[in-house]
Design an enzyme around this catalytic site. Structure first.
Site, mmCIF file in Angstrom:
data_model
loop_
_atom_site.group_PDB
_atom_site.id
_atom_site.type_symbol
_atom_site.label_atom_id
_atom_site.label_comp_id
_atom_site.label_asym_id
_atom_site.label_seq_id
_atom_site.Cartn_x
_atom_site.Cartn_y
_atom_site.Cartn_z
ATOM 1 N N GLU A 33 -1.742 2.474 -0.736
ATOM 2 C CA GLU A 33 -2.157 1.139 -0.583
ATOM 3 C C GLU A 33 -2.361 0.677 -2.271
ATOM 4 O OE1 GLU A 33 -4.986 0.017 -1.761
ATOM 5 O OE2 GLU A 33 -6.233 2.072 -1.630
ATOM 6 N N LEU A 84 -4.067 -2.430 -2.905
ATOM 7 C CA LEU A 84 -5.106 -3.700 -3.010
ATOM 8 C C LEU A 84 -5.964 -3.623 -3.765
ATOM 9 C CD1 LEU A 84 -5.536 -3.289 0.752
ATOM 10 C CD2 LEU A 84 -3.709 -4.451 -0.538
ATOM 11 N N LYS A 85 -6.365 -4.638 -4.544
ATOM 12 C CA LYS A 85 -7.417 -4.923 -5.462
ATOM 13 C C LYS A 85 -8.478 -5.655 -4.902
ATOM 14 C CE LYS A 85 -4.958 -7.162 -8.544
ATOM 15 N NZ LYS A 85 -3.605 -7.248 -7.821
ATOM 16 N N ILE A 132 -7.080 -4.959 -20.452
ATOM 17 C CA ILE A 132 -7.592 -4.563 -21.903
ATOM 18 C C ILE A 132 -8.864 -5.578 -22.232
ATOM 19 C CG2 ILE A 132 -5.220 -3.788 -22.624
ATOM 20 C CD1 ILE A 132 -4.880 -6.335 -24.206
ATOM 21 N N CYS A 160 -12.083 3.418 -6.183
ATOM 22 C CA CYS A 160 -10.793 3.920 -6.642
ATOM 23 C C CYS A 160 -10.612 4.601 -8.026
ATOM 24 C CB CYS A 160 -9.405 2.911 -6.525
ATOM 25 S SG CYS A 160 -9.589 2.227 -4.757
ATOM 26 N N GLY A 165 -15.576 0.970 -12.524
ATOM 27 C CA GLY A 165 -16.511 1.595 -11.378
ATOM 28 C C GLY A 165 -15.682 1.399 -10.285
#
EC number: 1.1.1.22
Length: 442
Positions: free
Chosen positions: A154, A156-157, A256, A266, A263
């Site tokens: 996956e 996913l954000k 950036i 992931c 944190g």
């Protein structure tokens, strides 16, 4: 298609809801009976924009079901996604006990040919282990039922997971089997605009792709934070440097943004796991070790600025904290910079008045032992009252254009420590504030 998803954490729940929304029949399984009961009532264990509505409509239309009965789910599905947690072990490696436990259960109970999909983030070689565990159980049963193991990492954000799933940049599928490839292609067809966005490869490469992607993004974050620290000591402004390098199309502006460290569930875990995997194979991952080292140190940068301004004894000091989640758009505080920063300030005698739009409850549970020294309030301006300074840690939208006159009225001292560089320093200083940023010489 008939799908079972084992694990109703962040990945499993989002995956299940999104597949159901494209007319698949999805059964989500979890061994936490209370969590399943809550999901049936529409009470979610996590906050993710748009997810509650998606779960509600698909559960109401009986496309999305919840159960603790994994055997029933397996018997009523053709594709089984393994989406259980892979927590970080003491040595930094990914703990696969939940993944392999599910694999064992599958092998003990499957009644027909199935496609077993690893959705959890797992080290290279996990699919081979899953295949062996299932086959061993089938052998014990003297069963000749066939199955395929597929890797489908996956991407996913948190905060944009629904959009990421519904309109993916790419879908990566690792399989050595043409039939599996076509099954997955058909499953993801409603989500994919271009054929090139469906990327197939061997299983080990797919497993590695997930770790490589997260390690690259973590590297970009640690790199810009390293540059920020250099800017401070040489008298440069990292905000200007960011514009200067981000305009280069080879670099771009994504990931950036200077700050107080990454944190979440992931990046920290996956970087550590990849370092561990590398060393197990007798390779020293120098860049990844530096990425981790820089990030760990970056979480103390704001603390050092506070100590430089107020001294090391913070008894009698109160600090307002805006933002507790590791990033905006989530209630997740796992590995969040706020934990390090708040803990360090409390250890030096300070008291904290904190506010986050979504993460107050999770943070309150985390800081139970420090409840005498930290107060969680229900608005950003309430947190400011009689505080010696404001410390901004998470860049939620509601923090980006505050009323600085109101801030000035409520703060005891007109001092702001900005851990995400979201304000214009000229405007802040014109308002009479002392203003401390990341990567800007004081």
């Amino acid at each position: 298609m008939n799908i079972s998803i084992i694990g109703t954490g962040y990945v499993g729940l989002v995956t299940g809801a999104c597949f159901a929304h494209r007319d698949n029949h999805v059964i989500c399984v979890d061994n936490d009976e209370k969590k399943i009961d809550n999901l049936k009532k529409g009470i979610l264990p996590i906050y993710e924009p748009g997810l509650e509505e998606l779960v509600e409509i698909n559960h109401k239309n009986k496309r999305l079901m919840f159960t603790i009965d994994i055997i029933e789910a397996l018997h009523n599905s053709d594709i089984c996604f393994i989406a259980v947690g892979t927590p970080m072990d003491e040595d930094g490696s990914a703990d696969l006990k939940y993944v392999l436990s599910v694999a064992k259960t599958i092998g003990q109970n499957m009644k027909k040919h199935m496609y077993i999909v690893d959705k959890s983030t797992v080290p290279v070689g996990t699919a081979d282990m899953v295949r062996k565990v299932i086959q061993d159980e089938l052998n014990k049963r003297k069963s000749d039922i066939s199955f395929e193991v597929i890797s489908n990492p996956e991407f996913l954000k948190e905060g944009t997971a629904i959009e990421d799933f519904m309109k993916p940049d790419r879908v990566v599928v690792g399989t050595d089997n043409e039939a599996s490839k076509e099954v997955m292609r058909n499953l993801y067809a409603p989500f994919i605009k271009n054929d090139g966005d469906f990327i197939t490869m061997d299983i080990r490469s797919a497993e590695m792709t997930k770790y490589a992607a997260n390690a690259m993004l973590a590297t970009k974050i640690s790199f810009i934070n390293e540059i920020a620290n250099i800017c401070e000591v040489v008298g440069a402004d990292v905000n200007k440097v960011r514009r200067g390098i981000g305009s280069d199309k080879r670099i771009g502006y994504s990931f950036i943004n200077p700050g107080c460290g990454y944190g979440g569930s992931c990046f920290p875990k996956d970087v550590k796991a990849l370092i561990k995997t590398s060393k197990e194979n007798k390779y020293i991952p120098n860049i990844l070790e530096a990425v981790e080292k820089v990030n760990n140190a970056q979480k103390y940068v704001l603390v050092k600025k506070v100590l430089k301004r107020f001294g090391h004894d913070l008894k009698g000091r109160i600090f307002a904290v805006w933002g507790l989640a590791f990033k905006p758009g989530t209630d997740d505080i796992r590995e969040a910079s706020s934990i390090t920063i708040i803990s360090e300030l409390i250890n030096r005698g300070a008291k904290i008045r904190a506010y986050d739009p979504k993460a107050n409850s999770n943070a309150k549970n985390y800081f139970l032992k420090d409840k005498e020294n930290i107060e969680f309030v229900n608005s950003k301006y309430t947190a400011l009252w009689e505080s010696d300074a404001l410390i901004l840690i998470t860049e939620w939208k509601e923090f980006q254009s505050p009323d600085f006159e109101e801030i000035s009225k409520r703060l005891k001292g007109k001092i702001i420590f900005d851990g995400r560089n979201i304000y214009d320093h000229m405007i802040i200083k014109d308002c009479g504030f002392e203003y401390f940023q990341i990567g800007v010489a004081e």
